[in-house]
Design a protein around this motif. Sequence first.
Motif, PDB file in Angstrom:
ATOM      1  N   ALA A 105      46.125  37.852   4.676  1.00  0.00           N
ATOM      2  CA  ALA A 105      45.977  37.973   3.053  1.00  0.00           C
ATOM      3  C   ALA A 105      45.905  36.507   2.480  1.00  0.00           C
ATOM      4  N   PRO A 106      45.329  36.325   1.411  1.00  0.00           N
ATOM      5  CA  PRO A 106      45.065  34.963   0.899  1.00  0.00           C
ATOM      6  C   PRO A 106      46.281  34.215   0.880  1.00  0.00           C
ATOM      7  N   ALA A 107      47.442  34.706   0.607  1.00  0.00           N
ATOM      8  CA  ALA A 107      48.726  33.986   0.518  1.00  0.00           C
ATOM      9  C   ALA A 107      49.311  33.170   1.882  1.00  0.00           C
ATOM     10  N   ALA A 108      48.497  34.006   2.800  1.00  0.00           N
ATOM     11  CA  ALA A 108      48.799  33.358   4.335  1.00  0.00           C
ATOM     12  C   ALA A 108      47.954  32.123   4.577  1.00  0.00           C
ATOM     13  N   VAL A 109      47.204  31.646   3.673  1.00  0.00           N
ATOM     14  CA  VAL A 109      46.251  30.337   3.966  1.00  0.00           C
ATOM     15  C   VAL A 109      46.936  29.274   3.773  1.00  0.00           C
ATOM     16  N   GLY A 110      46.933  28.315   4.758  1.00  0.00           N
ATOM     17  CA  GLY A 110      47.773  27.036   4.821  1.00  0.00           C
ATOM     18  C   GLY A 110      47.269  25.989   3.705  1.00  0.00           C
ATOM     19  N   GLU A 111      46.466  25.178   4.201  1.00  0.00           N
ATOM     20  CA  GLU A 111      45.819  24.320   3.396  1.00  0.00           C
ATOM     21  C   GLU A 111      44.909  24.906   2.039  1.00  0.00           C
ATOM     22  N   PRO A 112      44.922  24.240   0.745  1.00  0.00           N
ATOM     23  CA  PRO A 112      43.941  24.766  -0.228  1.00  0.00           C
ATOM     24  C   PRO A 112      42.492  24.929   0.169  1.00  0.00           C
ATOM     25  N   GLY A 144      36.574  26.950  -1.915  1.00  0.00           N
ATOM     26  CA  GLY A 144      35.781  28.028  -2.365  1.00  0.00           C
ATOM     27  C   GLY A 144      36.233  29.241  -1.899  1.00  0.00           C
ATOM     28  N   VAL A 145      36.250  30.361  -2.803  1.00  0.00           N
ATOM     29  CA  VAL A 145      36.956  31.751  -2.507  1.00  0.00           C
ATOM     30  C   VAL A 145      35.545  32.625  -2.932  1.00  0.00           C
ATOM     31  N   ILE A 146      35.214  33.647  -1.825  1.00  0.00           N
ATOM     32  CA  ILE A 146      34.258  34.898  -2.107  1.00  0.00           C
ATOM     33  C   ILE A 146      35.526  35.856  -1.901  1.00  0.00           C
ATOM     34  N   ASP A 147      35.659  36.465  -3.174  1.00  0.00           N
ATOM     35  CA  ASP A 147      36.536  37.730  -3.304  1.00  0.00           C
ATOM     36  C   ASP A 147      35.987  39.014  -3.359  1.00  0.00           C
ATOM     37  N   LEU A 148      36.249  39.948  -2.538  1.00  0.00           N
ATOM     38  CA  LEU A 148      35.809  41.284  -2.295  1.00  0.00           C
ATOM     39  C   LEU A 148      36.785  42.345  -2.641  1.00  0.00           C
ATOM     40  N   VAL A 149      37.926  41.880  -3.044  1.00  0.00           N
ATOM     41  CA  VAL A 149      39.130  42.844  -3.013  1.00  0.00           C
ATOM     42  C   VAL A 149      39.537  42.732  -4.388  1.00  0.00           C
ATOM     43  N   GLY A 150      39.722  41.855  -5.266  1.00  0.00           N
ATOM     44  CA  GLY A 150      40.316  42.118  -6.510  1.00  0.00           C
ATOM     45  C   GLY A 150      41.843  42.144  -6.495  1.00  0.00           C
ATOM     46  N   GLY A 151      42.396  42.536  -7.707  1.00  0.00           N
ATOM     47  CA  GLY A 151      44.060  42.838  -7.804  1.00  0.00           C
ATOM     48  C   GLY A 151      44.597  41.612  -7.430  1.00  0.00           C
ATOM     49  N   GLY A 152      45.636  41.920  -6.792  1.00  0.00           N
ATOM     50  CA  GLY A 152      46.636  40.937  -6.055  1.00  0.00           C
ATOM     51  C   GLY A 152      46.038  39.955  -5.415  1.00  0.00           C
ATOM     52  N   GLN A 153      45.219  40.211  -4.674  1.00  0.00           N
ATOM     53  CA  GLN A 153      44.461  39.353  -3.623  1.00  0.00           C
ATOM     54  C   GLN A 153      43.710  38.303  -4.245  1.00  0.00           C
ATOM     55  N   LEU A 154      43.007  38.721  -5.592  1.00  0.00           N
ATOM     56  CA  LEU A 154      42.331  37.706  -6.156  1.00  0.00           C
ATOM     57  C   LEU A 154      43.181  36.625  -6.936  1.00  0.00           C
TER      58      LEU A 154
END
Length: 309
Positions: free
Chosen positions: A186-193, A196-206
Amino acid sequence: MRALLVDRSAPGGLRLGTAPDPRPAAHQALVRVTATSLNFGEVRHGLDGAPDGAVLGWDAAGVVERAAADGSGPPVGTPVVTLGAEGAWAELRAVDTALTGPAPAGADPGALSTVPVAGASALRALHRLGPILGRRVLVTGATGGVGRYALQLARLGGAHVIASTGDPDAYGPGLRALGAHEVVAAPAAVGEPVDGVIDLVGGGQLVDAYARLAERGTLVSVGHATDTGEAFPYGAFFGDQGRHDRTLTTFFLLACTDLAPDLTRLAGLVASGELDPQIAWRGSWERAGEAVAALLGRRLHGKAVLDLT
């Protein structure tokens, strides 16, 4: 002409039947379709809102049978990839020449048919990020058709690519093979900032992905797989918290009226093997109901292709 017609009494809501031949406008070419690929959005939402007898479909590959009357676009006999709001699920398609890209002769039409929505959405989204060489790019919903193209294109562009998927253990090896340097749950598990983001999910993940943006980073919202809205916490858009000048943007692919060069470029990369179309299901259009059921059941991770045989 033969066509897949909306019919809610049939399996998958489609049946093979006949429809009147399309009548192209002056700026449209008449294309004989040889293959089409399905997209979750058109199957999930398009079928629900269409009347019985309608001919839907966004993506198609084929050959120009009649060139546009205004002289624009490719000549008769040219292999092409095409994009439109409807009409792809038929033997003949009238399509705007601005949404028609010449393709390499001899290339697999099924592979080419995956390009328009998935490939062009990924490419246009990456364009919105700006230069990506050496930058960190996160793709959410990376196992879908757009996500798989985005991973490959971002890697070709020199980015450090991070793929987000709900099951990294199952899909991680395949996503790494496509170009991901990292795979997270999930995005919250990404370490360093990330830049750019390509978001294909929306909701809380966005929301979580936006929070991972570095200073001057950009998030492009492309897909909405969750069918839920976004609730940002108070302070999410404050500019004095160490990461100012971040951007959240959207675009609508069919509003991009100059897609022909993109379609041609992507078709060439697929034909040369530099991009893998990631076909997860392929069969005759007589089996369209099976493909629709697999898409709606979320059993496909990649593209579904129908051959018009």
